[in-house]
Structures are given as C-alpha cells and as structure tokens.
Design a protein around this motif. Structure first.
Motif, PDB file in Angstrom:
ATOM      1  N   ILE A   3       1.135  -1.424  -0.233  1.00 30.07           N
ATOM      2  CA  ILE A   3       0.042  -0.314  -0.108  1.00 30.07           C
ATOM      3  C   ILE A   3       0.899   1.594   0.366  1.00 30.07           C
ATOM      4  O   ILE A   3       1.863   1.431   0.889  1.00 30.07           O
ATOM      5  CB  ILE A   3      -1.146   0.253   0.998  1.00 30.07           C
ATOM      6  CG1 ILE A   3      -1.624  -1.125   1.048  1.00 30.07           C
ATOM      7  CG2 ILE A   3      -1.955   1.220   1.272  1.00 30.07           C
ATOM      8  CD1 ILE A   3      -3.005  -1.884   2.713  1.00 30.07           C
ATOM      9  N   LEU A   4       0.590   1.876  -1.131  1.00 33.95           N
ATOM     10  CA  LEU A   4       2.022   2.651  -1.056  1.00 33.95           C
ATOM     11  C   LEU A   4       1.256   4.025  -0.730  1.00 33.95           C
ATOM     12  O   LEU A   4      -0.609   4.520  -0.861  1.00 33.95           O
ATOM     13  CB  LEU A   4       2.121   3.186  -2.494  1.00 33.95           C
ATOM     14  CG  LEU A   4       2.640   1.966  -3.575  1.00 33.95           C
ATOM     15  CD1 LEU A   4       2.426   2.170  -4.598  1.00 33.95           C
ATOM     16  CD2 LEU A   4       4.397   1.914  -2.815  1.00 33.95           C
ATOM     17  N   LEU A   5       1.971   5.221  -0.710  1.00 36.05           N
ATOM     18  CA  LEU A   5       1.318   6.760  -0.544  1.00 36.05           C
ATOM     19  C   LEU A   5       1.933   6.943  -1.608  1.00 36.05           C
ATOM     20  O   LEU A   5       2.961   7.616  -1.262  1.00 36.05           O
ATOM     21  CB  LEU A   5       2.043   7.565   0.955  1.00 36.05           C
ATOM     22  CG  LEU A   5       1.706   8.507   1.081  1.00 36.05           C
ATOM     23  CD1 LEU A   5       0.841   8.777   1.419  1.00 36.05           C
ATOM     24  CD2 LEU A   5       3.161   9.278   1.760  1.00 36.05           C
ATOM     25  N   HIS A 144      -0.030   8.337   8.422  1.00 35.77           N
ATOM     26  CA  HIS A 144      -1.540   7.270   6.924  1.00 35.77           C
ATOM     27  C   HIS A 144      -1.334   6.415   6.672  1.00 35.77           C
ATOM     28  O   HIS A 144      -2.438   5.949   6.866  1.00 35.77           O
ATOM     29  CB  HIS A 144      -0.797   8.479   6.289  1.00 35.77           C
ATOM     30  CG  HIS A 144      -1.476   7.596   4.427  1.00 35.77           C
ATOM     31  ND1 HIS A 144      -2.337   8.288   3.640  1.00 35.77           N
ATOM     32  CD2 HIS A 144      -1.109   6.611   3.840  1.00 35.77           C
ATOM     33  CE1 HIS A 144      -2.266   7.794   2.228  1.00 35.77           C
ATOM     34  NE2 HIS A 144      -1.549   7.029   2.496  1.00 35.77           N
ATOM     35  N   GLU A 145      -0.400   5.779   6.660  1.00 37.02           N
ATOM     36  CA  GLU A 145       0.613   4.682   6.873  1.00 37.02           C
ATOM     37  C   GLU A 145      -0.179   3.846   8.387  1.00 37.02           C
ATOM     38  O   GLU A 145      -0.358   2.977   7.988  1.00 37.02           O
ATOM     39  CB  GLU A 145       1.968   4.446   7.098  1.00 37.02           C
ATOM     40  CG  GLU A 145       2.621   4.619   5.666  1.00 37.02           C
ATOM     41  CD  GLU A 145       2.242   4.730   4.217  1.00 37.02           C
ATOM     42  OE1 GLU A 145       2.180   3.251   4.179  1.00 37.02           O
ATOM     43  OE2 GLU A 145       1.663   5.557   3.669  1.00 37.02           O
ATOM     44  N   HIS A 148      -3.535   2.135   6.948  1.00 34.93           N
ATOM     45  CA  HIS A 148      -3.791   0.993   6.813  1.00 34.93           C
ATOM     46  C   HIS A 148      -3.294  -0.335   7.193  1.00 34.93           C
ATOM     47  O   HIS A 148      -4.059  -1.410   6.959  1.00 34.93           O
ATOM     48  CB  HIS A 148      -2.689   1.480   5.569  1.00 34.93           C
ATOM     49  CG  HIS A 148      -2.263   2.043   4.424  1.00 34.93           C
ATOM     50  ND1 HIS A 148      -3.828   1.646   3.531  1.00 34.93           N
ATOM     51  CD2 HIS A 148      -1.460   2.963   3.782  1.00 34.93           C
ATOM     52  CE1 HIS A 148      -3.176   3.121   2.892  1.00 34.93           C
ATOM     53  NE2 HIS A 148      -2.390   3.680   2.786  1.00 34.93           N
ATOM     54  N   HIS A 154      -6.094   1.967  -1.021  1.00 36.03           N
ATOM     55  CA  HIS A 154      -6.549   2.669  -1.619  1.00 36.03           C
ATOM     56  C   HIS A 154      -6.911   2.075  -2.456  1.00 36.03           C
ATOM     57  O   HIS A 154      -6.931   1.296  -3.221  1.00 36.03           O
ATOM     58  CB  HIS A 154      -5.289   3.046  -1.880  1.00 36.03           C
ATOM     59  CG  HIS A 154      -4.619   4.043  -1.359  1.00 36.03           C
ATOM     60  ND1 HIS A 154      -5.467   4.954  -0.260  1.00 36.03           N
ATOM     61  CD2 HIS A 154      -3.017   4.779  -0.352  1.00 36.03           C
ATOM     62  CE1 HIS A 154      -4.465   5.563   0.870  1.00 36.03           C
ATOM     63  NE2 HIS A 154      -3.085   4.576   0.670  1.00 36.03           N
ATOM     64  N   SER A 178      -6.824   5.853   4.787  1.00 32.78           N
ATOM     65  CA  SER A 178      -5.504   6.730   5.433  1.00 32.78           C
ATOM     66  C   SER A 178      -5.733   7.872   4.778  1.00 32.78           C
ATOM     67  O   SER A 178      -5.038   9.086   4.887  1.00 32.78           O
ATOM     68  CB  SER A 178      -4.340   5.619   4.544  1.00 32.78           C
ATOM     69  OG  SER A 178      -3.946   4.672   5.156  1.00 32.78           O
TER      70      SER A 178
HETATM   71 ZN   LIG Z   1      -1.651   4.921   1.794  1.00 27.17          ZN
END
Ligand SMILES: [Zn+2]
Length: 452
Positions: A3-5, A144-145, A148, A154, A178
């Motif tokens: 899961i990327l920001l 944010h992380e 998750h 997302h 997030s």
């Molecule tokens: Zn994220």
C-alpha cells in the motif's frame, strides 16, 4: 498487497522544524521510544542528539508525534476537513499499529512510505528522511500508513487530479481511510497546534486542502472562497474579493517582488532578483520555511542567476509539469518517470502563462503569451508533450491571466487590472493602479481563516 502513499511531488523539501543538530532527546524519552521500537534499543541508555542522519529524522518524527501540543477543545469543522476522529494521541495511535520502521535504500518516484497488508512494519523511503524534509510532513505520512494497518487500501480514481493513477485515491473522506488521516492531521496541525510557526500553519492548511481536493473519488466538501491576491510594487499584498465590489484587504508584504507560481493550494515565489532563490510564499507576514518547494524549485535554485533568468514560467499540474524557457518548453508528462521532452517555440519568445481556463491541476492544456502577442498552447495530452500556436487571441499582451470562480482577471504589462468578459476587457479600478506587479489565485478557508 503493498500500500503506497502517493505523494506526487507534494511532499518534497524541508521545513524549518526538522531536527536541528544540537537538539537532544532525553534518556528517559529514548527509553520509552526504544520500548515501543526495539530497533532503537542500543540508543536507549543515554541522551540522543540529532545529527541529520536518517535515524535522527525518524526519531525526530516520533518525537513530533509524541510532543506536539494541541488545543484542549478541538471542534470539528463545518465542512469535511476535520472531524477530530484521529485527534487523540497520535503517538498511541501509531504504536498501536506500527512497531518497526524499515528504511529503504530506494523507492519509485513519488513514493514516501508504505506498508504491506500484514505485519506491523512501515517501510520508509530515503526521500522522506533527508534533512530537507519536515517532521510535520513525516508525522502526517506515518499516521497515514498506520491507518492502513486497520485495512483501508487505496483505490484508483476515475476522475480528478489523480485520475488513473493506480492506488492514489480513497473513495470518500467520510470512510475515514488513510487519506482522510492525511487531511485530518494537516488540518489539526493548522488549526489547533498551539506552538506552530505561522508559516508552517499556513503550509499545513494548504496541504490539508490539497489532499482533500485531490485524493478522493467523491469530492470532499471544503468551505472556501476564491479570491485574487495582488502584489504591489511597494511589496504590499492584498486579497481582492471579486464578488464583493473588488474590495481589497491588506495581507502584509511579500519578502521580494517576483512571480507567483501556484502549486495546488500553495504559492511559490520566484523573485525578480535572480540572485535570490525561489521558495514558498505566505501571506500576512507569516514568514518563511526553509523547505524547497518541490523538485523543479530545487533544480532552479541550484542554477546560476543567469541560468535562472532563462526560466520564464512554470506550470505544476497534479500529474505533469512544464518549464517554459525563453526558447522552449520542457514537459514532464509521465508521473511515474523522470523523463522529459523539449519542444521549441521556433523563434517565438514566451513571456508568461495565461490561465484562461483558470489554474487547475487537472487540465491537459494551458496557454502561454509570446512577445508578439500571439498565444501558444502547451501541455500533456494522453501522456504526449505538446506545443503549438493557439487559435485563442487576446486584445493585448497581458502579463498574467487568472480566473477567480467564473471571472477572468487580467494584469497588463504596465500594472493595471482588467476583468475580461468574452472579447470585452473592462478596467477594474484599484488604489494601486499602475503599481500592480503580480496577481495570483488565492483561496481562503472557513475552517482556518473564517470567510472574508
Ligand atoms: Zn496509503
């Protein structure tokens, strides 16, 4: 699942509040931090002093989450910027979900940190840990992380600034995923942090609204008003209420005369004196932050004054950007790659971008005025760089055009303001006629500013 920001150029550069060498964390604090993150165990027997290293910046961010003080009574906003549901102790929230910080040696463009859909490790990208990055931004990213870990992957937006960018959106802010955490942490800092530098407060507010605007499939409700910011030759700044008889309100001074380049809700000042560097601009004499305002600005600031003078204008969209030089435009059309294309003006000389359709982060095409008064179009269409003469014609060689709501406002080369309606340009009378140096679109937000 990873899961990327997706930061997309928003989180770049540093803020003055980053860990200063010389500041130290007490032995007691270090013992507490090491009890939550065993990786810091060998540092726990003594006081820890910041040294600008990656470890130092990790610890500074943890301290920021532990120590930032907020107002006792944090009322929700009347829009969707701040519900307060993530306003309890940030640190306790974080350690309830993350107990290992794994620093990566490299990450894809635009990625700041990520977690997997299992475990309690957060992977942190080197971009986030440079000394030119702030604990304020990092704290928001870490929160944010952590969200998750509760789920909340997302989605890919089908519309808006992040259209078609894989996993760069959440469905809606009210889901509390997030990106909702990102918005709420910035909004909370802007409104309720009790000891925050005014420039950082303004930066946090602009960041909150930018994410609210760009990271959700369903538009986020933000109560705001669009205005025009005017810079006078005297360096005084004014906010003009277009819908209220063009009433002007003083906004302090700019640190230097120059060109204002919008970057989402932020403003970047490119001083006319090319020996000065470009940096974020804040109104109301809020001061400055030491942060570089993105990759394009870092590159600009690394050049000589003579080289800087060749950059005529800069457009920063959500997924592409354009550097307008005296003879060409350099377009970066691929949000996932650093590659660029150069297109020549073939003898025409650009003088500045005209935001005929308003500054938006989503448009594929924008307009640029040339020294002969003809207009060119530039942009990225379906990922392809484009520069061509436009069928758009203006009645004179305007210095700047911006839209405020549906009203098109233009600044002439000799410092007068006009409202443009179709092919009709009517003068707008101000107390600084002939002395207007620059105009820029500027929003005020009910949650932070109240309305005008
Ligand atoms: Zn994220």
């Amino acid at each position: 699942m990873k899961i990327l920001l997706v930061a997309l150029g928003l989180f770049l550069g540093s803020i003055g509040s980053s860990a200063f060498a010389g500041d130290c964390v007490s032995q007691k604090e270090m013992a507490e931090i090491a009890s939550n993150f065993s990786q810091f165990k060998k540092l726990s027997g003594k006081e820890y002093c910041y040294d600008g290293s990656q470890t130092s910046n990790l610890i500074a961010t943890i301290m920021y989450m532990r120590k930032t003080a907020f107002a006792q009574d944090m009322k929700p906003s009347s829009d969707e910027l701040f519900s307060g549901r993530f306003a309890q102790s940030w640190y306790n929230y974080f350690i309830g979900r993350i107990n290992d910080l794994n620093v990566q040696s490299s990450c894809p463009k635009g990625v700041g940190a990520y977690v997997y859909g299992f475990g309690n490790t957060m992977y942190v990208c080197p971009m986030m840990l440079t000394d030119s990055f702030s604990s304020l931004d990092r704290a928001s990213v870490f929160m944010h992380e952590a969200r998750h870990i509760d789920g909340y992957p997302h989605i890919t937006c089908s519309r808006g600034a992040r259209k078609n960018l894989q996993g760069a959106c959440d469905s809606r802010i009210s889901d509390g995923g997030s990106y909702a955490v990102t918005v709420e942490t910035y909004a909370q800092l802007a409104k309720y942090a009790t000891d925050l530098h005014p420039a950082l407060r303004a930066y946090a507010m602009a960041s909150a609204v930018t994410y609210a605007d760009e990271a959700f499939e369903t538009p986020t409700r933000v109560n705001r008003q669009e205005n025009l910011l005017l810079m006078a030759e005297s360096r005084d700044l004014y906010l003009m209420d277009i819908g209220n008889a063009f009433r002007m309100k003083s906004q302090g001074q700019t640190p230097a005369l120059g060109h204002i380049v919008p970057r989402a809700q932020h403003m970047i000042l490119f001083p006319d004196d090319k020996s000065q560097t470009a940096r974020y601009l804040f109104t109301k004499n809020a001061g400055e932050i030491s942060q570089a305002a993105g990759d394009a600005v870092v590159e600009y600031n690394s050049k000589s004054p003579e080289e800087r003078s060749r950059l005529v204008d800069l457009h920063i969209a959500a997924q592409w950007n354009a550097k307008i030089y005296t003879d060409r435009v350099t377009l970066a059309c691929d949000p996932r790659s650093p590659s660029t294309s150069d297109l020549s003006f073939n003898g025409a000389t650009p003088v500045g971008i005209l935001y005929i359709n308003g500054y938006t982060r989503t448009a594929d095409i924008n307009y640029v005025m040339t020294s002969t008064g003809t207009v060119y179009e530039f942009g990225c269409q379906n990922g392809r760089a484009l520069l061509r003469p436009s069928s758009v014609k203006m009645d004179q060689k305007y210095k700047r055009i911006h839209k405020v709501g549906n009203t098109m406002m233009a600044l002439t080369q000799d410092g007068y303001l006009y409202q443009i309606n179709g092919s009709q340009a009517s003068p707008v009378k101000t107390d600084i006629d002939g002395q207007i140096h620059e105009i820029a679109p500027r929003q005020s937000y009910q949650f932070l500013d109240g309305m005008n």
